[in-house]
Design a protein around this motif. Structure first.
Motif, PDB file in Angstrom:
ATOM      1  N   GLY A 197       0.810  -1.213   0.000  1.00  0.00           N
ATOM      2  CA  GLY A 197       0.000   0.000   0.000  1.00  0.00           C
ATOM      3  C   GLY A 197       0.840   1.259   0.000  1.00  0.00           C
ATOM      4  O   GLY A 197       1.998   1.257   0.432  1.00  0.00           O
ATOM      5  N   MET A 198       0.252   2.332  -0.488  1.00  0.00           N
ATOM      6  CA  MET A 198       0.868   3.659  -0.415  1.00  0.00           C
ATOM      7  C   MET A 198      -0.106   4.607   0.261  1.00  0.00           C
ATOM      8  O   MET A 198      -1.282   4.694  -0.123  1.00  0.00           O
ATOM      9  CB  MET A 198       1.202   4.209  -1.806  1.00  0.00           C
ATOM     10  CG  MET A 198       1.673   5.672  -1.755  1.00  0.00           C
ATOM     11  SD  MET A 198       1.911   6.417  -3.386  1.00  0.00           S
ATOM     12  CE  MET A 198       3.482   5.676  -3.851  1.00  0.00           C
ATOM     13  N   ILE A 199       0.381   5.334   1.265  1.00  0.00           N
ATOM     14  CA  ILE A 199      -0.424   6.375   1.883  1.00  0.00           C
ATOM     15  C   ILE A 199       0.003   7.712   1.302  1.00  0.00           C
ATOM     16  O   ILE A 199       1.197   8.018   1.193  1.00  0.00           O
ATOM     17  CB  ILE A 199      -0.296   6.360   3.419  1.00  0.00           C
ATOM     18  CG1 ILE A 199      -1.243   7.394   4.035  1.00  0.00           C
ATOM     19  CG2 ILE A 199       1.144   6.545   3.885  1.00  0.00           C
ATOM     20  CD1 ILE A 199      -1.396   7.264   5.537  1.00  0.00           C
ATOM     21  N   ALA A 200      -0.988   8.490   0.875  1.00  0.00           N
ATOM     22  CA  ALA A 200      -0.730   9.801   0.273  1.00  0.00           C
ATOM     23  C   ALA A 200      -1.956  10.675   0.500  1.00  0.00           C
ATOM     24  O   ALA A 200      -3.073  10.169   0.636  1.00  0.00           O
ATOM     25  CB  ALA A 200      -0.437   9.671  -1.218  1.00  0.00           C
ATOM     26  N   PRO A 201      -1.770  11.996   0.541  1.00  0.00           N
ATOM     27  CA  PRO A 201      -2.918  12.886   0.692  1.00  0.00           C
ATOM     28  C   PRO A 201      -3.883  12.755  -0.478  1.00  0.00           C
ATOM     29  O   PRO A 201      -3.472  12.451  -1.611  1.00  0.00           O
ATOM     30  CB  PRO A 201      -2.294  14.287   0.730  1.00  0.00           C
ATOM     31  CG  PRO A 201      -0.860  14.068   1.075  1.00  0.00           C
ATOM     32  CD  PRO A 201      -0.494  12.745   0.496  1.00  0.00           C
ATOM     33  N   VAL A 202      -5.151  12.981  -0.222  1.00  0.00           N
ATOM     34  CA  VAL A 202      -6.132  13.028  -1.299  1.00  0.00           C
ATOM     35  C   VAL A 202      -5.695  14.073  -2.326  1.00  0.00           C
ATOM     36  O   VAL A 202      -5.279  15.176  -1.967  1.00  0.00           O
ATOM     37  CB  VAL A 202      -7.526  13.380  -0.735  1.00  0.00           C
ATOM     38  CG1 VAL A 202      -8.495  13.724  -1.868  1.00  0.00           C
ATOM     39  CG2 VAL A 202      -8.075  12.220   0.082  1.00  0.00           C
ATOM     40  N   GLY A 203      -5.740  13.717  -3.586  1.00  0.00           N
ATOM     41  CA  GLY A 203      -5.342  14.628  -4.651  1.00  0.00           C
ATOM     42  C   GLY A 203      -3.901  14.475  -5.088  1.00  0.00           C
ATOM     43  O   GLY A 203      -3.507  15.048  -6.110  1.00  0.00           O
ATOM     44  N   ALA A 204      -3.106  13.715  -4.327  1.00  0.00           N
ATOM     45  CA  ALA A 204      -1.718  13.498  -4.728  1.00  0.00           C
ATOM     46  C   ALA A 204      -1.671  12.659  -6.000  1.00  0.00           C
ATOM     47  O   ALA A 204      -2.509  11.779  -6.213  1.00  0.00           O
ATOM     48  CB  ALA A 204      -0.951  12.807  -3.608  1.00  0.00           C
ATOM     49  N   ARG A 205      -0.680  12.913  -6.839  1.00  0.00           N
ATOM     50  CA  ARG A 205      -0.572  12.143  -8.075  1.00  0.00           C
ATOM     51  C   ARG A 205      -0.112  10.705  -7.835  1.00  0.00           C
ATOM     52  O   ARG A 205      -0.672   9.783  -8.423  1.00  0.00           O
ATOM     53  CB  ARG A 205       0.373  12.827  -9.065  1.00  0.00           C
ATOM     54  CG  ARG A 205       0.385  12.137 -10.423  1.00  0.00           C
ATOM     55  CD  ARG A 205       1.346  12.767 -11.408  1.00  0.00           C
ATOM     56  NE  ARG A 205       1.194  12.175 -12.723  1.00  0.00           N
ATOM     57  CZ  ARG A 205       1.685  10.989 -13.078  1.00  0.00           C
ATOM     58  NH1 ARG A 205       2.393  10.280 -12.216  1.00  0.00           N
ATOM     59  NH2 ARG A 205       1.475  10.512 -14.293  1.00  0.00           N
ATOM     60  N   PRO A 206       0.895  10.457  -7.004  1.00  0.00           N
ATOM     61  CA  PRO A 206       1.380   9.076  -6.865  1.00  0.00           C
ATOM     62  C   PRO A 206       0.346   8.165  -6.209  1.00  0.00           C
ATOM     63  O   PRO A 206      -0.403   8.560  -5.314  1.00  0.00           O
ATOM     64  CB  PRO A 206       2.616   9.225  -5.976  1.00  0.00           C
ATOM     65  CG  PRO A 206       3.007  10.652  -6.072  1.00  0.00           C
ATOM     66  CD  PRO A 206       1.733  11.405  -6.254  1.00  0.00           C
ATOM     67  N   THR A 207       0.304   6.916  -6.688  1.00  0.00           N
ATOM     68  CA  THR A 207      -0.442   5.835  -6.060  1.00  0.00           C
ATOM     69  C   THR A 207       0.470   4.613  -6.046  1.00  0.00           C
ATOM     70  O   THR A 207       1.591   4.654  -6.577  1.00  0.00           O
ATOM     71  CB  THR A 207      -1.730   5.485  -6.838  1.00  0.00           C
ATOM     72  OG1 THR A 207      -1.371   4.783  -8.044  1.00  0.00           O
ATOM     73  CG2 THR A 207      -2.522   6.746  -7.189  1.00  0.00           C
ATOM     74  N   ILE A 208      -0.007   3.532  -5.497  1.00  0.00           N
ATOM     75  CA  ILE A 208       0.819   2.332  -5.437  1.00  0.00           C
ATOM     76  C   ILE A 208       1.057   1.737  -6.827  1.00  0.00           C
ATOM     77  O   ILE A 208       1.916   0.880  -7.006  1.00  0.00           O
ATOM     78  CB  ILE A 208       0.192   1.289  -4.492  1.00  0.00           C
ATOM     79  CG1 ILE A 208       1.225   0.253  -4.070  1.00  0.00           C
ATOM     80  CG2 ILE A 208      -1.031   0.645  -5.139  1.00  0.00           C
ATOM     81  CD1 ILE A 208       2.440   0.834  -3.378  1.00  0.00           C
ATOM     82  N   PHE A 209       0.333   2.242  -7.831  1.00  0.00           N
ATOM     83  CA  PHE A 209       0.533   1.764  -9.200  1.00  0.00           C
ATOM     84  C   PHE A 209       1.426   2.698 -10.019  1.00  0.00           C
ATOM     85  O   PHE A 209       1.553   2.524 -11.234  1.00  0.00           O
ATOM     86  CB  PHE A 209      -0.818   1.618  -9.907  1.00  0.00           C
ATOM     87  CG  PHE A 209      -1.663   0.495  -9.362  1.00  0.00           C
ATOM     88  CD1 PHE A 209      -1.517  -0.807  -9.814  1.00  0.00           C
ATOM     89  CD2 PHE A 209      -2.600   0.752  -8.371  1.00  0.00           C
ATOM     90  CE1 PHE A 209      -2.288  -1.832  -9.296  1.00  0.00           C
ATOM     91  CE2 PHE A 209      -3.380  -0.267  -7.849  1.00  0.00           C
ATOM     92  CZ  PHE A 209      -3.223  -1.563  -8.314  1.00  0.00           C
ATOM     93  N   SER A 210       2.054   3.675  -9.384  1.00  0.00           N
ATOM     94  CA  SER A 210       2.853   4.649 -10.124  1.00  0.00           C
ATOM     95  C   SER A 210       4.155   4.078 -10.664  1.00  0.00           C
ATOM     96  O   SER A 210       4.732   4.638 -11.601  1.00  0.00           O
ATOM     97  CB  SER A 210       3.167   5.860  -9.227  1.00  0.00           C
ATOM     98  OG  SER A 210       2.012   6.591  -8.936  1.00  0.00           O
TER      99      SER A 210
END
Length: 268
Positions: free
Chosen positions: A188-201
């Motif tokens: 998993g990746m934790i990131a703020p809502v609206g951030a571009r990166p995800t765990i599929f980046s």
């Protein structure tokens, strides 16, 4: 922080890149993924492994986004919809062909809760299984790892201890692994809502080269299947603990909703 966990499963999604046969075009990809025999095998593994592991989560407060093609066979779509209905929050997201980052990002955006401040995006394939406490572990660990880095910087949490299940006409084989590189199952990746990166980046084996990454290697938290339809090479990158049958029975009873006999009886 109000973090929403979104588990993304690409169920035979026709992406426009990322497959071994991608160079042959969308027609070849669609023909392979929608082949009735292959779909039947995917449903078998999804129903026997992936779905039970999601239903068995000790923390059921998560969203499941099942990504399918907008031309996914209608009977298969209806079957999939029935299967995921018992989950607390499961949605089928049908999209035309995109790359895997864009399609999964669109799927997650479609599932976003309006009160969430952060998203924990989690990878899971439709033929693998999570340990019972994988979601709970992501929720517990992810905010702590994120707090160690710069404000609002993404952080990755992965689990490297688990089991491989090889399916073969010569007999199935179940064994333990502790990977030395990040493994995608339950990552998993934790990131703020609206951030571009995800765990599929980026490729899951390279997330530790781009973001702070916490690897938990003590608790078995995944079962990966190895079979004829794997698109990527199922190679162990680390160690294979020498588990006895008793050890495997204990691991399964403690961490997964399966018995060894059930796993060894699955059809290849």
């Amino acid at each position: 922080m109000r973090a929403q966990v979104i588990v993304v499963i690409r169920f035979s999604y026709v992406a426009d890149a990322g497959f071994k046969i991608s160079a042959q075009g969308l027609g070849a990809i669609r023909g392979t993924l929608y082949d009735p025999d292959r779909l039947a095998r995917r449903f078998q593994l999804f129903e026997a492994l992936t779905l039970p592991s999601l239903l068995a989560q000790t923390d059921d407060d998560f969203t499941l986004a099942v990504l399918i093609g907008d031309d996914f066979p209608s009977d298969a779509r209806a079957r999939l919809s029935r299967l995921v209905a018992p989950l607390r929050d499961a949605r089928l997201i049908a999209l035309p062909p995109h790359n895997n980052y864009k399609s999964t990002k669109l799927a997650m955006d479609a599932c976003l809760n309006p009160d969430a401040t952060h998203v924990i995006s989690v990878r899971l394939d439709d033929d693998d299984a999570l340990g019972r406490d994988c979601i709970a572990a992501q929720k517990h660990v992810a905010p702590q790892v994120a707090a160690l880095g710069p404000a609002n910087s993404p952080a990755v949490i992965c689990f490297n201890n688990g089991l491989f299940l090889e399916l073969s006409d010569q007999g199935n084989r179940l064994f333990g692994v502790i990977e030395k590189l990040p493994l995608g199952i339950g990552m998993g990746m934790i990131a703020p809502v609206g951030a571009r990166p995800t765990i599929f980046s980026t490729d899951h084996r390279r997330v530790h080269t781009r973001w702070n990454c916490y690897t938990e290697a003590l608790t078995p938290r995944f079962i990966r299947t190895v079979h004829r339809d794997n698109d990527s090479d199922a190679l162990v990158s680390g160690e294979k603990p020498k588990y006895s049958d008793h050890d495997l029975d204990r691991i399964l009873a403690t961490h997964f909703p399966f018995t060894r006999a059930e796993l060894l009886a699955l059809k290849p």
